[in-house]
Structure formats: C-alpha cells, structure tokens
Scaffold this active site. Structure first.
Site, PDB file in Angstrom:
ATOM      1  N   GLY A   1      37.455  35.437  28.869  1.00 47.06           N
ATOM      2  CA  GLY A   1      36.024  35.370  29.132  1.00 47.06           C
ATOM      3  C   GLY A   1      35.294  36.389  28.285  1.00 47.06           C
ATOM      4  O   GLY A   1      35.893  37.368  27.813  1.00 47.06           O
TER       5      GLY A   1
ATOM      6  N   GLN B   1      28.545  41.733  25.048  1.00 48.69           N
ATOM      7  CA  GLN B   1      29.746  42.222  24.360  1.00 48.69           C
ATOM      8  C   GLN B   1      29.748  41.889  22.869  1.00 48.69           C
ATOM      9  O   GLN B   1      30.551  42.437  22.119  1.00 48.69           O
ATOM     10  CB  GLN B   1      31.007  41.627  25.004  1.00 48.69           C
ATOM     11  CG  GLN B   1      31.234  42.115  26.422  1.00 48.69           C
ATOM     12  CD  GLN B   1      32.514  41.536  26.977  1.00 48.69           C
ATOM     13  OE1 GLN B   1      32.518  40.435  27.502  1.00 48.69           O
ATOM     14  NE2 GLN B   1      33.614  42.264  26.842  1.00 48.69           N
TER      15      GLN B   1
ATOM     16  N   CYS C   1      39.371  44.379  29.576  1.00 54.01           N
ATOM     17  CA  CYS C   1      38.070  43.990  29.046  1.00 54.01           C
ATOM     18  C   CYS C   1      38.086  44.175  27.535  1.00 54.01           C
ATOM     19  O   CYS C   1      38.572  45.198  27.044  1.00 54.01           O
ATOM     20  CB  CYS C   1      36.982  44.854  29.679  1.00 54.01           C
ATOM     21  SG  CYS C   1      35.328  44.475  29.084  1.00 54.01           S
ATOM     22  N   LEU C   2      37.558  43.181  26.806  1.00 49.60           N
ATOM     23  CA  LEU C   2      37.536  43.268  25.339  1.00 49.60           C
ATOM     24  C   LEU C   2      36.719  44.478  24.875  1.00 49.60           C
ATOM     25  O   LEU C   2      36.905  44.959  23.771  1.00 49.60           O
ATOM     26  CB  LEU C   2      36.953  41.985  24.737  1.00 49.60           C
ATOM     27  CG  LEU C   2      37.695  40.678  25.071  1.00 49.60           C
ATOM     28  CD1 LEU C   2      36.986  39.488  24.458  1.00 49.60           C
ATOM     29  CD2 LEU C   2      39.146  40.734  24.615  1.00 49.60           C
TER      30      LEU C   2
ATOM     31  N   HIS D   1      33.616  39.265  36.784  1.00 52.99           N
ATOM     32  CA  HIS D   1      33.714  40.271  35.722  1.00 52.99           C
ATOM     33  C   HIS D   1      32.621  40.034  34.670  1.00 52.99           C
ATOM     34  O   HIS D   1      31.924  40.976  34.281  1.00 52.99           O
ATOM     35  CB  HIS D   1      35.114  40.181  35.096  1.00 52.99           C
ATOM     36  CG  HIS D   1      35.352  41.099  33.940  1.00 52.99           C
ATOM     37  ND1 HIS D   1      36.305  42.085  33.952  1.00 52.99           N
ATOM     38  CD2 HIS D   1      34.758  41.180  32.715  1.00 52.99           C
ATOM     39  CE1 HIS D   1      36.282  42.732  32.794  1.00 52.99           C
ATOM     40  NE2 HIS D   1      35.348  42.202  32.025  1.00 52.99           N
ATOM     41  N   GLU D   2      32.466  38.774  34.241  1.00 56.74           N
ATOM     42  CA  GLU D   2      31.493  38.475  33.173  1.00 56.74           C
ATOM     43  C   GLU D   2      30.059  38.624  33.681  1.00 56.74           C
ATOM     44  O   GLU D   2      29.198  39.124  32.964  1.00 56.74           O
ATOM     45  CB  GLU D   2      31.721  37.064  32.606  1.00 56.74           C
ATOM     46  CG  GLU D   2      33.113  36.807  32.026  1.00 56.74           C
ATOM     47  CD  GLU D   2      33.598  37.866  31.044  1.00 56.74           C
ATOM     48  OE1 GLU D   2      32.762  38.570  30.446  1.00 56.74           O
ATOM     49  OE2 GLU D   2      34.828  38.016  30.900  1.00 56.74           O
TER      50      GLU D   2
ATOM     51  N   HIS E   1      28.884  42.094  33.639  1.00 56.50           N
ATOM     52  CA  HIS E   1      28.441  42.556  32.314  1.00 56.50           C
ATOM     53  C   HIS E   1      26.929  42.367  32.153  1.00 56.50           C
ATOM     54  O   HIS E   1      26.270  43.170  31.499  1.00 56.50           O
ATOM     55  CB  HIS E   1      29.145  41.764  31.205  1.00 56.50           C
ATOM     56  CG  HIS E   1      30.468  42.351  30.772  1.00 56.50           C
ATOM     57  ND1 HIS E   1      30.575  43.603  30.217  1.00 56.50           N
ATOM     58  CD2 HIS E   1      31.725  41.850  30.805  1.00 56.50           C
ATOM     59  CE1 HIS E   1      31.853  43.838  29.921  1.00 56.50           C
ATOM     60  NE2 HIS E   1      32.573  42.801  30.280  1.00 56.50           N
TER      61      HIS E   1
HETATM   62 ZN    ZN Z   1      34.626  42.629  30.112  1.00 61.08          ZN
END
Ligand code: ZN
Length: 242
Positions: free
Chosen positions: A99, A104, A147-148, A189-190, A193
C-alpha cells in the site's frame, strides 16, 4: 433551570460544537482547492506513467515534517489524477509494498493505493480517493507493520480487526466497503498517512526491528510453516498407503 442558566448551557454547547468543527478542519483540510497545484503537477509529471516516484522517507531532510502534514482532498476531475495514480501503482510495485499514500510520493492529497490481498488470485492494487473510516470493529488485532517511508524497521501495531471505508471512485461516485484482516490493516495504515500519522506513533513501545532482522524472522517462520505442512502431508500419505 432558570432562563439565564439555560442560556449559559446553550452557549457553552455551541462553543463546544464550534471547537469540534474547528478541530475537524485542522485535521482534514476540507476547504483547500481540490485541484493539484503547480508544484504538485510538476512532481507528478516529472516522469512517465510507468515510472516510480521518489518515496519521502522520515529520515530525509524535511521528510518527517512533510509526512506529518494533513493531506488535502482531491477533485476526481483533476486532469493530473490519472498520472498520479499510475505512478503510485508503479512506485508501490517497485518498492514491493502492499500500500502507499500520496504524501509518501510528495503529494499531500487524499489518495491511497491498497493491494487487495483478499481478492485472489490477482491480488490487484486498487486506488481509493478521499477515503474515510466510517466504522471500526471493537475487536482488535496486533501485527507487524513496516512502511516505505520508515527505513529504520518494523514494529507491532494494534488496530481494529475490521473497518468500513467510504471513498470516492475515479468516475466521481461515492462508495463504501467493509474489509477485515490484513487488508483492513493496510487501509488503516494508509488512511493514517492522510492525517499525518505514522505507524511508529501507534506501535508497542520499544525499538523498531531492523528490516534485515525482520526479513530473516519472516523467512524462518515461512520455513517452519512449510516444514510443518510437509510433515502433515507425509503422514497423510503414509496413512493412505497403509
Ligand atoms: Zn506507510
């Protein structure tokens, strides 16, 4: 109750409601212009539709500050939206994520991409615009997350086991869906953000598990799972042969 105290109670209630409305406005910028601005369009059009975008990391200079901003809504008619979505798909795939949220990739807008691991066998990546969580189950689950945008590692996070997500579709409609399990975790999670919230804010206290160590732990888990499955299979074969 006297008329005067009734008036006092009423004005206190109005003040409280105004404060709530003000709070909401600061957590989600609902009054921002909904089309991408020139800087955002520049970021989106800097590469081709299949080209991954640079991922904003929390240890980049200014990265954490940017990731902490609340994302503005997006107009589904925005001409630059298809290009942003295509490049978010390219980015999440290149980074081997499940995701990604637009902040991001440097675009502070309410756009997320979620891999629908629950839709076998394709497990497609799907985009959700201006998503909101309308309902969360009381039942929770604790799982590892990464997380990226957080290269330092992984942590265990408690989240609702199921949620209802409401979102705009690319053709301008509004839809909602109930999701559960790991996919519900990805959505939470997304969407976090978009409110400038990172998983490290919600994880169990303690240090992050470095990415290498995490991968090794997962590899060992997979091996022992496969080992157990093989033992069961062999036993079944033996029983059948008898
Ligand atoms: Zn993340």
């Amino acid at each position: 109750m006297s008329q005067r105290s009734l008036k006092l109670v009423l004005s206190a209630a109005i003040l409280f409601l105004e404060a709530c409305a003000g709070f909401r406005e600061t957590t989600r910028k609902t009054h921002d212009p909904r089309f991408l601005g020139p800087t955002e369009r520049l970021i989106v059009n800097r590469g081709g539709a299949t080209e991954p975008m640079d991922v904003v990391k929390n240890d980049n200079p200014g990265g954490d500050t940017f990731l902490r901003e609340s994302a503005a809504p997006i107009d589904t008619d925005d001409k630059a939206l298809p290009q942003l979505v295509a490049r978010m798909f390219a980015t999440v795939k290149a980074e081997k994520g499940v995701g990604i949220a637009a902040p991001q990739v440097g675009v502070s807008r309410q756009v997320i991409v979620v891999q629908r691991l629950d839709r076998e066998p394709e497990k497609p990546f799907v985009v959700y615009l201006n998503p909101e969580i309308n309902w969360s189950s009381e039942e929770t689950a604790v799982e590892w997350e990464g997380c990226l945008s957080i290269p330092a590692g992984h942590g265990k996070v408690k989240r609702a086991a199921a949620v209802v997500v409401e979102y705009d579709t690319e053709d301008g409609g509004r839809d909602s869906e109930r999701v559960s399990g790991f996919v519900a975790r990805i959505f939470q999670h997304e969407i976090d953000h978009l409110d400038g919230v990172l998983f490290i804010d919600k994880m169990d206290p303690g240090p992050l598990m470095p990415k290498e160590e995490y991968r090794e732990m997962r590899r060992r888990e997979k091996e022992s799972r496969e080992g157990a499955e093989k033992t069961i299979k062999d036993t079944m074969m033996e029983l059948k042969a008898k």
